[in-house]
Scaffold this active site. Structure first.
Site, PDB file in Angstrom:
ATOM      1  CD  GLU A  92      23.898   1.384  14.910  1.00 22.05           C
ATOM      2  OE1 GLU A  92      23.405   1.561  16.322  1.00 22.05           O
ATOM      3  OE2 GLU A  92      24.661   2.178  14.756  1.00 22.05           O
ATOM      4  CB  CYS A 105      21.380   4.994   5.700  1.00 22.97           C
ATOM      5  SG  CYS A 105      23.238   4.621   5.561  1.00 22.97           S
ATOM      6  CB  CYS A 112      34.137  -1.405   8.073  1.00 29.59           C
ATOM      7  SG  CYS A 112      34.708  -1.056   6.390  1.00 29.59           S
ATOM      8  CB  CYS A 116      37.826   5.510   7.083  1.00 27.03           C
ATOM      9  SG  CYS A 116      37.727   4.857   5.573  1.00 27.03           S
ATOM     10  CB  CYS A 119      34.682   5.749   9.702  1.00 17.14           C
ATOM     11  SG  CYS A 119      33.058   4.961   9.410  1.00 17.14           S
ATOM     12  CB  CYS A 333      28.036  10.494   7.443  1.00 18.49           C
ATOM     13  SG  CYS A 333      26.833  10.881   6.315  1.00 18.49           S
TER      14      CYS A 333
HETATM   15  N1  SAH Z   1      32.334   2.171   2.992  1.00 21.84           N
HETATM   16  C1  SAH Z   1      31.802   3.297   2.117  1.00 21.84           C
HETATM   17  C2  SAH Z   1      30.350   3.550   2.762  1.00 21.84           C
HETATM   18  C3  SAH Z   1      30.091   4.084   4.101  1.00 21.84           C
HETATM   19  S1  SAH Z   1      30.290   5.502   5.038  1.00 21.84           S
HETATM   20  C4  SAH Z   1      32.573   4.408   2.068  1.00 21.84           C
HETATM   21  O1  SAH Z   1      33.619   4.507   2.480  1.00 21.84           O
HETATM   22  O2  SAH Z   1      32.195   5.263   1.275  1.00 21.84           O
HETATM   23  C5  SAH Z   1      29.418   6.758   4.342  1.00 21.84           C
HETATM   24  C6  SAH Z   1      30.257   8.193   4.073  1.00 21.84           C
HETATM   25  O3  SAH Z   1      30.251   8.674   5.395  1.00 21.84           O
HETATM   26  C7  SAH Z   1      31.659   7.898   3.529  1.00 21.84           C
HETATM   27  O4  SAH Z   1      31.989   8.962   2.797  1.00 21.84           O
HETATM   28  C8  SAH Z   1      32.558   7.931   4.843  1.00 21.84           C
HETATM   29  O5  SAH Z   1      33.959   8.265   4.654  1.00 21.84           O
HETATM   30  C9  SAH Z   1      31.863   9.030   5.679  1.00 21.84           C
HETATM   31  N2  SAH Z   1      32.048   9.164   6.953  1.00 21.84           N
HETATM   32  C10 SAH Z   1      32.706   8.063   7.772  1.00 21.84           C
HETATM   33  N3  SAH Z   1      32.736   8.626   8.919  1.00 21.84           N
HETATM   34  C11 SAH Z   1      32.472   9.934   9.116  1.00 21.84           C
HETATM   35  C12 SAH Z   1      32.433  10.596  10.046  1.00 21.84           C
HETATM   36  N4  SAH Z   1      32.789  10.615  11.314  1.00 21.84           N
HETATM   37  N5  SAH Z   1      31.981  12.156   9.626  1.00 21.84           N
HETATM   38  C13 SAH Z   1      31.455  12.354   8.534  1.00 21.84           C
HETATM   39  N6  SAH Z   1      31.626  11.518   7.520  1.00 21.84           N
HETATM   40  C14 SAH Z   1      32.031  10.251   7.625  1.00 21.84           C
END
Ligand code: SAH
Length: 349
Positions: A92, A105, A112, A116, A119, A333
Site C-alpha cells: 500500500e 508515503c 515487515c 512493533c 502497527c 500511520c
Molecule cells: N518501519 C519504519 C517506518 C514505518 S511506520 C519505522 O518504524 O519507523 C511510520 C511510523 O508510524 C513509525 O513511527 C511507526 O512507529 C508509526 N506507527 C506504526 N503504527 C502506528 C499506529 N498504529 N499509530 C500511530 N503510529 C504508528
C-alpha cells in the site's frame, strides 16, 4: 538474462547499451522515458525504432506495479492505493496533499519483520523486500493516476527501510537523478524503528534527507514491550547514534512518538524523554496512536498530549502533533497492510 530496468542507474543502463552495440544516446532516451515521462511500456517510446522496442521488451522487462484498489478519503482527499507487484504481491501507498504540494508515503517491503505491537504492517508477517524499481513504481503509478507532480516522499509505509538498505539507497539515487523525476533529497524523509548499525552507515552517506526515528518510549522497560528491535539496540544506544548523526550531518532528527494512552504518555515519560533529548538538534512528532483492530492500544487524550508538549518544551524541545490524514480509509500511520484484508475485499465486491 532479463534485467529489471527500473532498478538500473543511468550509468548501468548506458554501459549495458554500449555492450549490446546500441548507440549511447539511446540509453539517455530510454532512461528519460522511464523516469521523467513515466512511460509504462516500450510502445510509448515514440522516438525509438520499432525493432529496438521489440528487443528491449525481451531483454529489459518493465516491472511496473498496477492499481489493484484505490480509496479516496472523503474528509481530506488523501488517496490510498493497494498496488499489485509483478509477482502478485501487494503493497500500500498513500498520497497526501499539503500546502506545499503532494507527498507520497511509499512501502519498502512486503510486510515487515520488526513486530512493533501497535502497527498493522507487521501483522501478516514478512514476505520480501522491494527492489528499487518497485519502490519507484509506487511513485510513478500514483503520479500518473492523480495527474499532478508529487514533490515529496516519505519512506514511512510498510516495511523497515533500513532493513532493505542497499535497495533503498539505490531508490534514493534514482529518484533524485536529474534525468528522472528529480526529487530533491531535502524533500525526502526516511523513518526507521532504530537499526543502529544502519544509521551509522547512513551517516557516512551524508545525505540531505530527513531522518525520522520511531522512538515511542524513553526507556528500555517500556520500549522493550512494544518494539522488539529495542532488545537488540536499546534506547540509549539509539539516542547516542542519533546524536552522532546530527553532529556529523548537521541535520535535525525527527523523533516519532506514538501516544498510547496510559502507557507511554505519563509526566514521568515526558520528563525522562526531555532529559535524554535536551540540547539535541531534534524535533518530536507526537502521533496519537491510530487504532488497529488486532492491537489493544488507545490514543492519548488531547489534554494528555498538551501536557506532554508542555513538559518537553520545558527542556527546550519542540514538539508537534502529527495531523491525521485519511482516517476514514485506514490510511494513517501504522495502518498499511500487505493484503487485501477482509473489509477491503467486501468493499470491492
Ligand atoms: N518501519 C519504519 C517506518 C514505518 S511506520 C519505522 O518504524 O519507523 C511510520 C511510523 O508510524 C513509525 O513511527 C511507526 O512507529 C508509526 N506507527 C506504526 N503504527 C502506528 C499506529 N498504529 N499509530 C500511530 N503510529 C504508528
Amino acid at each position: 538474462m532479463n534485467r529489471d530496468i527500473l532498478s538500473m542507474t543511468f550509468d548501468e543502463l548506458s554501459a549495458e547499451f554500449v555492450n549490446l552495440g546500441y548507440p549511447k544516446f539511446r540509453a539517455k532516451q530510454v532512461y528519460e522515458w522511464l523516469h521523467k515521462h513515466l512511460a509504462g511500456e516500450y510502445d510509448e517510446m515514440s522516438n525509438l525504432p520499432k525493432n529496438l522496442r521489440e528487443e528491449l521488451k525481451v531483454r529489459f522487462p518493465i516491472y511496473n506495479c498496477t492499481v489493484e484498489k484505490k480509496q479516496v478519503s472523503k474528509i481530506d482527499h488523501t488517496v490510498k492505493y493497494l498496488f499489485k507487484l509483478h509477482d502478485g504481491d501487494y503493497v500500500e501507498s498513500v498520497v497526501m496533499k499539503y500546502k506545499y504540494g503532494y507527498t507520497i508515503c511509499v512501502s519498502s517491503q512486503v510486510g515487515c519483520k520488526m513486530g512493533c505491537a501497535f502497527c498493522a504492517s507487521t501483522i501478516g508477517g514478512f514476505k520480501r523486500s522491494l527492489n528499487p524499481g518497485e519502490i519507484l513504481s509506487q511513485l510513478y503509478t500514483a503520479q500518473k493516476d492523480i495527474g499532478e507532480r508529487i514533490s515529496h516522499i516519505v519512506l514511512m509505509g510498510m516495511g523497515e527501510p533500513l532493513d532493505n538498505f542497499d535497495n533503498v539507497m539505490r531508490f534514493l539515487d534514482l529518484v533524485t537523478n536529474e534525468l528522472g523525476v528529480n526529487i530533491s533529497m531535502r524533500n525526502i524523509s526516511l523513518s526507521t524503528c532504530g537499526v543502529v548499525p544502519k544509521i551509522e552507515e547512513l551517516i557516512d552517506k551524508k545525505l540531505q534527507l530527513t531522518l525520522s526515528v520511531s522512538l515511542h518510549a524513553p526507556n528500555d522497560e517500556i520500549r522493550n514491550t512494544i518494539m522488539p528491535i529495542n532488545k537488540k539496540y536499546p534506547v540509549d544506544q539509539l539516542i547516542n547514534i542519533c546524536k552522532t548523526y546530527t553532529n556529523k550531518t548537521s541535520r535535525r532528527i525527527s523523533f516519532e512518538y506514538s501516544m498510547l494512552s496510559g502507557f507511554n504518555d505519563t509526566d514521568e515519560c515526558a520528563k525522562l524523554l526531555g532529559s535524554k533529548l535536551k540540547g539535541m538538534l531534534c524535533h518530536v512528532n507526537l502521533i496519537p496512536v491510530n487504532e488497529v483492530d488486532e492491537s489493544p492500544y488507545k490514543p492519548s487524550t488531547p489534554e494528555r498530549i498538551e501536557r506532554f508538549i508542555q513538559i518537553l518544551s520545558g527542556y527546550g524541545i519542540n514538539s508537534t502533533v502529527r495531523r491525521k490524514l485519511g482516517s476514514d480509509i485506514d490510511a494513517s500511520c501504522g495502518q498499511l497492510r500487505q493484503k487485501k484484508n477482509k473489509k477491503q475485499k467486501e468493499d470491492t465486491l
